[in-house]
Write a protein that holds these residues in place. Sequence first.
Motif, PDB file in Angstrom:
ATOM      1  N   ILE A  13       5.855  -7.677   5.107  1.00 18.03           N
ATOM      2  CA  ILE A  13       5.281  -6.497   4.469  1.00 18.03           C
ATOM      3  C   ILE A  13       4.394  -5.734   5.448  1.00 18.03           C
ATOM      4  CG2 ILE A  13       3.702  -5.682   2.673  1.00 18.03           C
ATOM      5  CD1 ILE A  13       6.434  -6.458   1.604  1.00 18.03           C
ATOM      6  N   LYS A  14       3.564  -6.442   6.183  1.00 18.87           N
ATOM      7  CA  LYS A  14       2.670  -5.798   7.147  1.00 18.87           C
ATOM      8  C   LYS A  14       3.464  -5.100   8.246  1.00 18.87           C
ATOM      9  CE  LYS A  14      -1.290  -6.738  10.179  1.00 18.87           C
ATOM     10  NZ  LYS A  14      -2.239  -7.781  10.678  1.00 18.87           N
ATOM     11  N   SER A  15       4.474  -5.791   8.761  1.00 24.40           N
ATOM     12  CA  SER A  15       5.300  -5.213   9.821  1.00 24.40           C
ATOM     13  C   SER A  15       6.080  -4.006   9.304  1.00 24.40           C
ATOM     14  CB  SER A  15       6.267  -6.268  10.362  1.00 24.40           C
ATOM     15  OG  SER A  15       7.138  -5.716  11.327  1.00 24.40           O
ATOM     16  N   ALA A  16       6.624  -4.123   8.099  1.00 21.62           N
ATOM     17  CA  ALA A  16       7.411  -3.040   7.516  1.00 21.62           C
ATOM     18  C   ALA A  16       6.529  -1.822   7.249  1.00 21.62           C
ATOM     19  CB  ALA A  16       8.068  -3.503   6.223  1.00 21.62           C
ATOM     20  N   GLU A  17       5.333  -2.057   6.759  1.00 22.80           N
ATOM     21  CA  GLU A  17       4.424  -0.938   6.492  1.00 22.80           C
ATOM     22  C   GLU A  17       4.156  -0.149   7.770  1.00 22.80           C
ATOM     23  OE1 GLU A  17       0.668  -1.023   3.820  1.00 22.80           O
ATOM     24  OE2 GLU A  17      -0.088  -1.262   5.877  1.00 22.80           O
ATOM     25  N   LYS A  18       3.877  -0.848   8.863  1.00 26.49           N
ATOM     26  CA  LYS A  18       3.621  -0.176  10.136  1.00 26.49           C
ATOM     27  C   LYS A  18       4.844   0.595  10.622  1.00 26.49           C
ATOM     28  CE  LYS A  18       0.048  -3.327  11.896  1.00 26.49           C
ATOM     29  NZ  LYS A  18      -0.311  -4.300  12.963  1.00 26.49           N
ATOM     30  N   ILE A  33      11.209  -4.396  12.636  1.00 28.29           N
ATOM     31  CA  ILE A  33      10.380  -5.037  11.612  1.00 28.29           C
ATOM     32  C   ILE A  33      10.453  -6.550  11.744  1.00 28.29           C
ATOM     33  CG2 ILE A  33      10.155  -5.460   9.122  1.00 28.29           C
ATOM     34  CD1 ILE A  33      11.066  -2.511   8.733  1.00 28.29           C
ATOM     35  N   CYS A  34      11.654  -7.058  11.923  1.00 29.41           N
ATOM     36  CA  CYS A  34      11.841  -8.508  12.044  1.00 29.41           C
ATOM     37  C   CYS A  34      11.204  -9.046  13.319  1.00 29.41           C
ATOM     38  CB  CYS A  34      13.325  -8.853  12.013  1.00 29.41           C
ATOM     39  SG  CYS A  34      14.115  -8.599  10.406  1.00 29.41           S
ATOM     40  N   GLN A  35      11.388  -8.327  14.411  1.00 28.35           N
ATOM     41  CA  GLN A  35      10.813  -8.782  15.685  1.00 28.35           C
ATOM     42  C   GLN A  35       9.296  -8.862  15.608  1.00 28.35           C
ATOM     43  OE1 GLN A  35      12.344  -6.143  18.702  1.00 28.35           O
ATOM     44  NE2 GLN A  35      14.237  -7.314  18.968  1.00 28.35           N
ATOM     45  N   LYS A  36       8.675  -7.833  15.046  1.00 29.99           N
ATOM     46  CA  LYS A  36       7.216  -7.813  14.972  1.00 29.99           C
ATOM     47  C   LYS A  36       6.677  -8.790  13.933  1.00 29.99           C
ATOM     48  CE  LYS A  36       6.866  -3.143  16.805  1.00 29.99           C
ATOM     49  NZ  LYS A  36       6.570  -1.721  16.561  1.00 29.99           N
ATOM     50  N   ALA A  37       7.510  -9.122  12.948  1.00 29.72           N
ATOM     51  CA  ALA A  37       7.110 -10.119  11.950  1.00 29.72           C
ATOM     52  C   ALA A  37       7.445 -11.529  12.432  1.00 29.72           C
ATOM     53  CB  ALA A  37       7.793  -9.845  10.619  1.00 29.72           C
ATOM     54  N   GLN A  38       8.147 -11.600  13.575  1.00 28.23           N
ATOM     55  CA  GLN A  38       8.556 -12.889  14.167  1.00 28.23           C
ATOM     56  C   GLN A  38       9.423 -13.694  13.209  1.00 28.23           C
ATOM     57  OE1 GLN A  38       4.616 -14.427  15.268  1.00 28.23           O
ATOM     58  NE2 GLN A  38       5.013 -13.818  17.400  1.00 28.23           N
ATOM     59  N   ILE A  39      10.432 -13.006  12.655  1.00 26.45           N
ATOM     60  CA  ILE A  39      11.400 -13.666  11.776  1.00 26.45           C
ATOM     61  C   ILE A  39      12.806 -13.215  12.168  1.00 26.45           C
ATOM     62  CG2 ILE A  39       9.778 -13.756   9.829  1.00 26.45           C
ATOM     63  CD1 ILE A  39      11.517 -11.414   8.632  1.00 26.45           C
ATOM     64  N   THR A  40      13.789 -13.889  11.649  1.00 25.96           N
ATOM     65  CA  THR A  40      15.171 -13.479  11.869  1.00 25.96           C
ATOM     66  C   THR A  40      15.579 -12.480  10.786  1.00 25.96           C
ATOM     67  OG1 THR A  40      16.084 -15.225  10.467  1.00 25.96           O
ATOM     68  CG2 THR A  40      15.709 -15.755  12.806  1.00 25.96           C
ATOM     69  N   THR A  41      16.641 -11.714  11.059  1.00 20.83           N
ATOM     70  CA  THR A  41      17.135 -10.788  10.045  1.00 20.83           C
ATOM     71  C   THR A  41      17.648 -11.558   8.833  1.00 20.83           C
ATOM     72  OG1 THR A  41      19.279 -10.728  11.182  1.00 20.83           O
ATOM     73  CG2 THR A  41      17.726  -8.952  11.658  1.00 20.83           C
ATOM     74  N   GLY A  42      18.149 -12.775   9.084  1.00 20.48           N
ATOM     75  CA  GLY A  42      18.613 -13.610   7.981  1.00 20.48           C
ATOM     76  C   GLY A  42      17.489 -13.950   7.029  1.00 20.48           C
ATOM     77  N   ALA A  43      16.299 -14.223   7.582  1.00 23.35           N
ATOM     78  CA  ALA A  43      15.142 -14.546   6.749  1.00 23.35           C
ATOM     79  C   ALA A  43      14.732 -13.334   5.910  1.00 23.35           C
ATOM     80  CB  ALA A  43      13.979 -14.994   7.624  1.00 23.35           C
ATOM     81  N   LEU A  44      14.872 -12.151   6.500  1.00 20.89           N
ATOM     82  CA  LEU A  44      14.527 -10.947   5.755  1.00 20.89           C
ATOM     83  C   LEU A  44      15.497 -10.734   4.599  1.00 20.89           C
ATOM     84  CD1 LEU A  44      13.280  -7.590   7.088  1.00 20.89           C
ATOM     85  CD2 LEU A  44      15.197  -7.587   5.500  1.00 20.89           C
ATOM     86  N   ARG A  47      15.143 -12.415   1.334  1.00 20.86           N
ATOM     87  CA  ARG A  47      14.058 -11.950   0.476  1.00 20.86           C
ATOM     88  C   ARG A  47      14.270 -10.537  -0.057  1.00 20.86           C
ATOM     89  NH1 ARG A  47      12.494 -15.565   4.059  1.00 20.86           N
ATOM     90  NH2 ARG A  47      10.748 -16.985   3.563  1.00 20.86           N
ATOM     91  N   TYR A  48      14.984  -9.711   0.691  1.00 19.39           N
ATOM     92  CA  TYR A  48      15.177  -8.318   0.301  1.00 19.39           C
ATOM     93  C   TYR A  48      16.644  -7.929   0.457  1.00 19.39           C
ATOM     94  CZ  TYR A  48      10.161  -8.556   0.963  1.00 19.39           C
ATOM     95  OH  TYR A  48       8.853  -8.947   0.901  1.00 19.39           O
ATOM     96  N   LYS A  49      17.122  -7.074  -0.458  1.00 16.16           N
ATOM     97  CA  LYS A  49      18.531  -6.684  -0.441  1.00 16.16           C
ATOM     98  C   LYS A  49      18.854  -5.789   0.756  1.00 16.16           C
ATOM     99  CE  LYS A  49      18.804  -6.820  -5.484  1.00 16.16           C
ATOM    100  NZ  LYS A  49      18.998  -6.025  -6.729  1.00 16.16           N
ATOM    101  N   GLY A  50      17.854  -5.079   1.228  1.00 21.56           N
ATOM    102  CA  GLY A  50      18.074  -4.169   2.344  1.00 21.56           C
ATOM    103  C   GLY A  50      16.819  -3.371   2.612  1.00 21.56           C
ATOM    104  N   LYS A  51      16.958  -2.292   3.378  1.00 17.31           N
ATOM    105  CA  LYS A  51      15.793  -1.531   3.814  1.00 17.31           C
ATOM    106  C   LYS A  51      15.079  -0.854   2.647  1.00 17.31           C
ATOM    107  CE  LYS A  51      16.249   2.032   6.700  1.00 17.31           C
ATOM    108  NZ  LYS A  51      16.368   2.823   7.955  1.00 17.31           N
ATOM    109  N   GLU A  52      15.839  -0.285   1.703  1.00 17.42           N
ATOM    110  CA  GLU A  52      15.175   0.386   0.584  1.00 17.42           C
ATOM    111  C   GLU A  52      14.431  -0.618  -0.288  1.00 17.42           C
ATOM    112  OE1 GLU A  52      15.884   3.549  -3.057  1.00 17.42           O
ATOM    113  OE2 GLU A  52      17.622   2.758  -1.984  1.00 17.42           O
ATOM    114  N   ASP A  53      15.021  -1.757  -0.509  1.00 16.06           N
ATOM    115  CA  ASP A  53      14.354  -2.797  -1.292  1.00 16.06           C
ATOM    116  C   ASP A  53      13.043  -3.204  -0.615  1.00 16.06           C
ATOM    117  OD1 ASP A  53      14.192  -4.577  -3.481  1.00 16.06           O
ATOM    118  OD2 ASP A  53      14.975  -6.221  -2.268  1.00 16.06           O
ATOM    119  N   LEU A  54      13.061  -3.277   0.692  1.00 11.82           N
ATOM    120  CA  LEU A  54      11.852  -3.621   1.445  1.00 11.82           C
ATOM    121  C   LEU A  54      10.814  -2.503   1.333  1.00 11.82           C
ATOM    122  CD1 LEU A  54      10.242  -5.387   3.366  1.00 11.82           C
ATOM    123  CD2 LEU A  54      11.583  -4.448   5.278  1.00 11.82           C
ATOM    124  N   PHE A  55      11.248  -1.253   1.465  1.00 11.98           N
ATOM    125  CA  PHE A  55      10.324  -0.129   1.328  1.00 11.98           C
ATOM    126  C   PHE A  55       9.652  -0.162  -0.042  1.00 11.98           C
ATOM    127  CE2 PHE A  55       9.096   4.143   0.143  1.00 11.98           C
ATOM    128  CZ  PHE A  55       8.521   4.649   1.293  1.00 11.98           C
TER     129      PHE A  55
END
Length: 205
Positions: A13-18, A33-44, A47-55
């Motif tokens: 959430i913090k990385s996505a907000e920035k 977003i994933c790189q700065k959150a230090q996670i894989t895209t799979g991990a994202l 939790r979220y269906k895609g970019k709009e769901d994350l927004f």
Amino acid sequence: MARPDRSIDPRIIKSAEKEFLANGYEKASLKEICQKAQITTGALYKRYKGKEDLFCAVVADTVAALNAVMEEKCSISVEKLSDEELVTAWEMNASTLWWFQFLYEHRNGFLLLIKCAEGTRYSDFQHDWVEVMTGKSYEYFLETRKRRLTDASISRDEMHILLSAFWTTIYEPFIHGYGWEQIKEHCKLICDLFNWRRVLGFPSV
């Protein structure tokens, strides 16, 4: 047994907000977003269906806070208000500063909604918010006419136009990155500019 990493969601959430604030929704990169959150895209995507769901997750708290305020305001029965309450509802100083304080407390989420949401379900947030405000504001105005507190003739469309202008003066300081002291000074200008009592035909005080 390994414990689940409960820091992942806040990091996302913090990385996505920035990222959304910096680039807007359409140009935001899930990879960044994933790189700065230090996670894989799979991990994202777990939790979220895609970019709009994350927004939508990023702005969820702000949307909930705005909806709560609006529900409270819309629950007021204008028929039960006194004449004085109906007229003073249009006083600017205290209410406008209150709105600025409230929005400043939610400024990142609010800025995302008014500036960075193109391409999401909130693309028309500015217009939609004014439309909601217009509905209740016009209800107040019609009640004042019903009680003969004013004989001004203003259509609902005209009320929408007036409130669009008013809310633009609310949006812009956030878009331009004003600090709190600047906003307080700006609030004084708005209160001088919008004399609702005169526009709506109420007696001068």
